[in-house]
Design an enzyme around this catalytic site. Sequence first.
Site, PDB file in Angstrom:
ATOM      1  N   ARG A 142      -9.047   0.561   3.129  1.00 54.58           N
ATOM      2  CA  ARG A 142      -8.027   1.502   2.616  1.00 54.58           C
ATOM      3  C   ARG A 142      -6.706   0.806   2.359  1.00 54.58           C
ATOM      4  O   ARG A 142      -5.958   1.191   1.466  1.00 54.58           O
ATOM      5  CB  ARG A 142      -7.786   2.611   3.657  1.00 54.58           C
ATOM      6  CG  ARG A 142      -8.445   3.903   3.326  1.00 54.58           C
ATOM      7  CD  ARG A 142      -7.846   5.034   4.138  1.00 54.58           C
ATOM      8  NE  ARG A 142      -6.450   5.213   3.842  1.00 54.58           N
ATOM      9  CZ  ARG A 142      -5.527   5.531   4.738  1.00 54.58           C
ATOM     10  NH1 ARG A 142      -5.856   5.702   5.998  1.00 54.58           N
ATOM     11  NH2 ARG A 142      -4.280   5.692   4.380  1.00 54.58           N
TER      12      ARG A 142
ATOM     13  N   ARG B 263      -3.461  10.609   1.809  1.00 54.80           N
ATOM     14  CA  ARG B 263      -2.345  11.550   1.884  1.00 54.80           C
ATOM     15  C   ARG B 263      -1.576  11.609   0.557  1.00 54.80           C
ATOM     16  O   ARG B 263      -0.717  12.458   0.361  1.00 54.80           O
ATOM     17  CB  ARG B 263      -1.371  11.124   2.991  1.00 54.80           C
ATOM     18  CG  ARG B 263      -2.016  11.105   4.346  1.00 54.80           C
ATOM     19  CD  ARG B 263      -1.025  10.907   5.437  1.00 54.80           C
ATOM     20  NE  ARG B 263      -0.087  12.010   5.562  1.00 54.80           N
ATOM     21  CZ  ARG B 263      -0.411  13.222   5.960  1.00 54.80           C
ATOM     22  NH1 ARG B 263      -1.655  13.506   6.295  1.00 54.80           N
ATOM     23  NH2 ARG B 263       0.491  14.170   6.057  1.00 54.80           N
TER      24      ARG B 263
ATOM     25  N   LYS C 280       0.841  -1.217   0.000  1.00 56.09           N
ATOM     26  CA  LYS C 280       0.000   0.000   0.000  1.00 56.09           C
ATOM     27  C   LYS C 280       0.864   1.249   0.000  1.00 56.09           C
ATOM     28  O   LYS C 280       0.496   2.266  -0.597  1.00 56.09           O
ATOM     29  CB  LYS C 280      -0.901  -0.007   1.240  1.00 56.09           C
ATOM     30  CG  LYS C 280      -1.430   1.352   1.628  1.00 56.09           C
ATOM     31  CD  LYS C 280      -2.065   1.339   2.995  1.00 56.09           C
ATOM     32  CE  LYS C 280      -2.177   2.727   3.586  1.00 56.09           C
ATOM     33  NZ  LYS C 280      -0.946   3.263   4.173  1.00 56.09           N
ATOM     34  N   ASN C 281       2.014   1.198   0.647  1.00 52.83           N
ATOM     35  CA  ASN C 281       2.840   2.405   0.751  1.00 52.83           C
ATOM     36  C   ASN C 281       3.835   2.557  -0.393  1.00 52.83           C
ATOM     37  O   ASN C 281       4.691   3.438  -0.352  1.00 52.83           O
ATOM     38  CB  ASN C 281       3.523   2.461   2.121  1.00 52.83           C
ATOM     39  CG  ASN C 281       2.493   2.750   3.218  1.00 52.83           C
ATOM     40  OD1 ASN C 281       1.341   3.075   2.918  1.00 52.83           O
ATOM     41  ND2 ASN C 281       2.888   2.618   4.469  1.00 52.83           N
TER      42      ASN C 281
ATOM     43  N   VAL D  22       7.698   7.571  16.158  1.00 55.10           N
ATOM     44  CA  VAL D  22       7.429   8.137  14.828  1.00 55.10           C
ATOM     45  C   VAL D  22       6.188   9.043  14.838  1.00 55.10           C
ATOM     46  O   VAL D  22       6.202  10.138  14.274  1.00 55.10           O
ATOM     47  CB  VAL D  22       7.286   7.021  13.771  1.00 55.10           C
ATOM     48  CG1 VAL D  22       7.007   7.606  12.392  1.00 55.10           C
ATOM     49  CG2 VAL D  22       8.549   6.168  13.731  1.00 55.10           C
TER      50      VAL D  22
HETATM   51  N1  EPU Z   1       6.373  14.992   9.462  1.00 54.77           N
HETATM   52  C1  EPU Z   1       6.433  16.343   9.681  1.00 54.77           C
HETATM   53  N2  EPU Z   1       6.318  17.184   8.594  1.00 54.77           N
HETATM   54  C2  EPU Z   1       6.159  16.702   7.325  1.00 54.77           C
HETATM   55  C3  EPU Z   1       6.114  15.301   7.115  1.00 54.77           C
HETATM   56  C4  EPU Z   1       6.226  14.473   8.210  1.00 54.77           C
HETATM   57  O1  EPU Z   1       6.561  16.797  10.817  1.00 54.77           O
HETATM   58  O2  EPU Z   1       6.055  17.509   6.388  1.00 54.77           O
HETATM   59  C5  EPU Z   1       6.461  14.070  10.614  1.00 54.77           C
HETATM   60  C6  EPU Z   1       5.123  13.325  10.826  1.00 54.77           C
HETATM   61  O3  EPU Z   1       4.201  14.114  11.571  1.00 54.77           O
HETATM   62  C7  EPU Z   1       5.548  12.069  11.551  1.00 54.77           C
HETATM   63  C8  EPU Z   1       6.930  11.803  10.952  1.00 54.77           C
HETATM   64  O4  EPU Z   1       7.372  13.019  10.347  1.00 54.77           O
HETATM   65  O5  EPU Z   1       5.668  12.316  12.927  1.00 54.77           O
HETATM   66  C9  EPU Z   1       6.973  10.692   9.946  1.00 54.77           C
HETATM   67  O6  EPU Z   1       6.045  10.962   8.904  1.00 54.77           O
HETATM   68  P1  EPU Z   1       6.299  10.465   7.404  1.00 54.77           P
HETATM   69  O7  EPU Z   1       6.331  11.656   6.513  1.00 54.77           O
HETATM   70  O8  EPU Z   1       7.474   9.553   7.410  1.00 54.77           O
HETATM   71  O9  EPU Z   1       5.001   9.622   7.143  1.00 54.77           O
HETATM   72  P2  EPU Z   1       4.049   9.634   5.862  1.00 54.77           P
HETATM   73  O10 EPU Z   1       4.846   9.716   4.616  1.00 54.77           O
HETATM   74  O11 EPU Z   1       2.943  10.597   6.069  1.00 54.77           O
HETATM   75  C10 EPU Z   1       4.136   7.059   5.470  1.00 54.77           C
HETATM   76  C11 EPU Z   1       3.128   5.947   5.450  1.00 54.77           C
HETATM   77  C12 EPU Z   1       2.668   5.651   6.847  1.00 54.77           C
HETATM   78  C13 EPU Z   1       3.880   5.258   7.684  1.00 54.77           C
HETATM   79  C14 EPU Z   1       4.930   6.376   7.643  1.00 54.77           C
HETATM   80  C15 EPU Z   1       6.197   6.020   8.389  1.00 54.77           C
HETATM   81  C16 EPU Z   1       2.079   6.229   3.317  1.00 54.77           C
HETATM   82  C17 EPU Z   1       0.871   6.600   2.551  1.00 54.77           C
HETATM   83  N3  EPU Z   1       1.991   6.358   4.627  1.00 54.77           N
HETATM   84  O12 EPU Z   1       3.444   8.179   5.985  1.00 54.77           O
HETATM   85  O13 EPU Z   1       1.790   4.541   6.767  1.00 54.77           O
HETATM   86  O14 EPU Z   1       3.477   5.052   9.014  1.00 54.77           O
HETATM   87  O15 EPU Z   1       5.256   6.679   6.282  1.00 54.77           O
HETATM   88  O16 EPU Z   1       6.801   4.893   7.837  1.00 54.77           O
HETATM   89  O17 EPU Z   1       3.088   5.811   2.768  1.00 54.77           O
HETATM   90  C18 EPU Z   1       0.009   3.163   7.368  1.00 54.77           C
HETATM   91  O18 EPU Z   1       0.351   2.457   6.407  1.00 54.77           O
HETATM   92  O19 EPU Z   1      -0.873   2.829   8.206  1.00 54.77           O
HETATM   93  C19 EPU Z   1       0.677   4.449   7.547  1.00 54.77           C
HETATM   94  C20 EPU Z   1       0.262   5.382   8.410  1.00 54.77           C
END
Ligand code: EPU
Length: 457
Positions: free
Chosen positions: A420, A98, A24-25, A334
């Site tokens: 999802r 997202r 999914k990611n 995280v």
């Molecule tokens: N963060 C910021 N600012 C930003 C972006 C991130 O402060 O602009 C912070 C976030 O608030 C969080 C941390 O950085 O505390 C990590 O966020 P990250 O950007 O790594 O997460 P993401 O890209 O929004 C993806 C996955 C998540 C997974 C995380 C961490 C997708 C669609 N989502 O989210 O997956 O937990 O990376 O590996 O790829 C899930 O699959 O259930 C899920 C939530």
Amino acid sequence: MTDDVLLVHGGNPLEGEIRVRGAKNLVPKAMVAALLGQGPSRLRNVPDIRDVKVVRGLLQLHGVTVRIGDEDGELILDPSHVESANVADIDAHAGSSRIPILFCGPLLHRLGHAFIPGLGGCDIGGRPVDFHFEVLRQFGATIEKHPQGTYLVAQQRLRGTRIELPYPSVGATEQVLLTAVLAEGVTELRNAAIEPEIVDLICVLQKMGAIITLGTDRTILITGVDELGGYNHRALPDRLEAASWACAALATKGDIYVRGARQLEMMTFLNTFRKVGGAFEVDDEGIRFWHSGGELKAIALETDVHPGFQTDWQQPLVVALTQATGLSIVHETVYESRLGFTGALNQMGAHIQLYSECLGATPCRFGARNFQHSAVVSGPSKLIGSELVIPDLRGGFSYLIAALAAEGTSTVHGIDLINRGYENFMDKLRDLGAHVELPGELPPVAAGEPSGELVDA
Ligand code: EPU
């Protein structure tokens, strides 16, 4: 909505075989990458999940033809006629996922402008996108925020730049990759995320003609090129879904073969699974997970960016830890609010206490800010069926595991959210012998029980 409710009759081990497909990611992001190519792309091992449908809809609004290929789970994406989409149509996708934030770079390259709707995704913390907009500014984009979404404009070709992320964010790293590949000159990204899904996205982009060097110190160098082609790629398997089923096997004292699961991306999970008392066996087609008998052992667990213990594995494992003997300590580093789901587990009979202190040594941004991001799980606890409302994707699946491990019947509300990220989870549960029932359906018949049907003597 009655069909958004599931009755779960717990207390039986889950046993049998299920299959996981592409992650999914990764898959929705590889679909976005297709926008960068001049020719069609072929993506294989695509799961039938909501995030894929959302991205498919957004791509089609921008003129990309998306059709199902001949192979099971194959998508053909043709971006030959990318065009601006109607803002109201894009806005209809607000709050759905997202992934739309990752359209910024590709649309700026293809059209010179982009409109991004309000984002969705799981409520597991603030989930800001400040890093994304900051890096896009560095590439030369101008950004205007409006109540209904964000407008971005590139007056000229975006330029490569030097970026150091404040935290190795998965999304922001993907934003840089998807933007830098067609930017003018070299981009150096420091403190990048290096999750397996990101490495797979780099493979996709390299197939398209990108030049990307992945360093050993979280540094990625991208040399921009003038044009990219299409790709032919089989998505890596979903290690997060695979681990969820592994935890279901552990918590229900079951035995599940996850076809498609791969050891390489799951090494950290497998070590922890073994420490808790789970057994596994890897073969060329998948991984078999089972409860090895005897008591499960309490552990200390800290989530972290890859190659640490993935945050998305934490919630399902916590359910299994309620069945372990002793005190388990969990430090979530995280997301600031990914332990809220434990309240419902306590209501079912678990003993989980949350703390705002960091209960672990991994550097963490949340202790000083008073977020309840650590937990002590005292077990084993007998879980009793309860009324549950699904809070987020992984928390929701964790509630299903808890309900399956519990004695009695649970009523689980909001199960649609699980679609999802978990393909055909209802069929999979049934294939594993789970006693689940949508209200209005006839209750499942346990093996050996008379079916009640009239048969000719
Ligand atoms: N963060 C910021 N600012 C930003 C972006 C991130 O402060 O602009 C912070 C976030 O608030 C969080 C941390 O950085 O505390 C990590 O966020 P990250 O950007 O790594 O997460 P993401 O890209 O929004 C993806 C996955 C998540 C997974 C995380 C961490 C997708 C669609 N989502 O989210 O997956 O937990 O990376 O590996 O790829 C899930 O699959 O259930 C899920 C939530």
